[in-house]
Design an enzyme around this catalytic site. Structure first.
Site, PDB file in Angstrom:
ATOM      1  N   GLY A 177       0.828  -1.197   0.000  1.00 36.50           N
ATOM      2  CA  GLY A 177       0.000   0.000   0.000  1.00 36.50           C
ATOM      3  C   GLY A 177       0.858   1.241   0.000  1.00 36.50           C
TER       4      GLY A 177
ATOM      5  N   THR B 124       1.659   3.612  -2.256  1.00 33.59           N
ATOM      6  CA  THR B 124       1.535   4.709  -3.212  1.00 33.59           C
ATOM      7  C   THR B 124       0.518   5.764  -2.810  1.00 33.59           C
ATOM      8  OG1 THR B 124      -0.101   3.492  -4.539  1.00 33.59           O
ATOM      9  CG2 THR B 124       2.230   3.205  -5.123  1.00 33.59           C
TER      10      THR B 124
ATOM     11  N   ASN C  25       1.869  -1.955   5.344  1.00 30.53           N
ATOM     12  CA  ASN C  25       1.060  -0.744   5.509  1.00 30.53           C
ATOM     13  C   ASN C  25      -0.342  -0.872   4.925  1.00 30.53           C
ATOM     14  OD1 ASN C  25       0.611   2.352   5.690  1.00 30.53           O
ATOM     15  ND2 ASN C  25       0.421   1.903   3.499  1.00 30.53           N
TER      16      ASN C  25
ATOM     17  N   SER D 119      -2.974   0.221  14.623  1.00 29.10           N
ATOM     18  CA  SER D 119      -3.835   1.348  14.976  1.00 29.10           C
ATOM     19  C   SER D 119      -4.033   1.399  16.480  1.00 29.10           C
ATOM     20  CB  SER D 119      -5.196   1.187  14.289  1.00 29.10           C
ATOM     21  OG  SER D 119      -6.136   2.103  14.802  1.00 29.10           O
TER      22      SER D 119
ATOM     23  N   TYR E  39     -12.420  -3.599  11.731  1.00 33.93           N
ATOM     24  CA  TYR E  39     -11.091  -3.006  11.555  1.00 33.93           C
ATOM     25  C   TYR E  39     -10.268  -3.135  12.833  1.00 33.93           C
ATOM     26  CZ  TYR E  39      -7.615   0.745  10.964  1.00 33.93           C
ATOM     27  OH  TYR E  39      -6.446   1.471  10.889  1.00 33.93           O
TER      28      TYR E  39
ATOM     29  N   LYS F 148      -6.610  -5.149  13.498  1.00 37.15           N
ATOM     30  CA  LYS F 148      -5.383  -4.524  13.982  1.00 37.15           C
ATOM     31  C   LYS F 148      -4.921  -5.132  15.312  1.00 37.15           C
ATOM     32  CE  LYS F 148      -4.785  -1.635  10.592  1.00 37.15           C
ATOM     33  NZ  LYS F 148      -3.633  -1.751   9.671  1.00 37.15           N
TER      34      LYS F 148
END
Length: 242
Positions: free
Chosen positions: A11, A13, A86, A138, A152, A156
């Site tokens: 991830g 970019t 990431n 996170s 989510y 994490k």
């Protein structure tokens, strides 16, 4: 001639990943940037980093939740000094609108993906007896709770656990740590309701969201020789959550 080190950023970019890529390019790392969509954006970043910092940038389009694709990714690259997991997604909804399909997708990207890259690319590091793995977690996984993001948050929390498991598995050669990030100024949050944002900022001792560069600075520190005795650790970077 000094051989430049190479960092792989999943991830890499957009958002925090892009800021991390810029930080490493500024410090003379060659980059392998993984992305899933928006090839034009990836190509533009590649040109920008190569022209501005005189480093090599390799773009690899990979769905990191696919074991087959991660194996291909691993087989296509060698001598990775730093792996930064990431890539991540969030689908915040009320409990009534949460679906098993979306829950599984979040786990696939946020947890299974880092497991796969750490398994295959981390194993190469272990065999070479050197390397760093840094997972972007996170503060939702530690002491910040939002029912609308429980999928989510769970992903994490799981990432924190496998951070410690891989640190033990790959010891003493590969250092594995995580950065537990709080609210950050990224495109994902740019359209946030003003009142909601204000309420969230009031929960932070610094009374503001982080800039992506501030996250990148901590990630780079963990990748550097200055962090040579930090291992199996989750570092919170959230401005001091009240």
């Amino acid at each position: 001639m000094i051989k430049l080190k190479t960092v792989l950023i999943t991830g890499g970019t957009k958002g925090i990943g892009k800021s991390i890529a810029i930080k490493f390019a500024q410090n003379n790392y060659n980059l392998v940037l993984n992305y899933l969509s928006d090839s034009l954006n990836a190509e533009n970043l590649k040109k920008e980093l190569e022209n501005k910092y005189n480093v090599n940038v390799t773009l690899i389009k990979t769905d990191i939740s696919s074991e087959e694709e991660v194996i291909k990714l691993s087989n296509s690259i060698n001598n990775i000094d730093v792996l930064i997991n990431n890539a991540g997604i969030a689908i915040d909804t009320t409990i009534e609108d949460k679906t098993v399909e979306n829950f599984k997708r979040i786990l696939d990207v946020n947890l299974i993906g880092p497991f796969l890259t750490s398994k295959y690319i981390g194993k190469k590091m272990f065999d070479n007896k050197k390397g760093k793995i840094i997972n972007i977690s996170s503060n939702n996984s530690i002491d910040s709770y939002y029912p609308e993001s429980m999928d989510y948050d769970a992903s994490k929390a799981g990432l924190n656990i496998i951070t410690k498991d891989f640190a033990k598995l790959y010891s003493p050669y590969v250092l594995v740590n995580a950065v537990a990030v709080g609210w950050t100024n990224t495109d994902m949050n740019k359209d946030m309701d003003i009142e909601y944002r204000k309420n969230e900022e009031e929960k932070i001792l610094l009374n503001r969201f982080a800039n992506p560069e501030e996250i990148a600075n901590v990630v780079y520190f963990l990748a550097s020789d200055e962090s040579s005795y930090i291992n199996s650790t989750i570092i919170k970077v959230d401005g001091g959550l009240k």
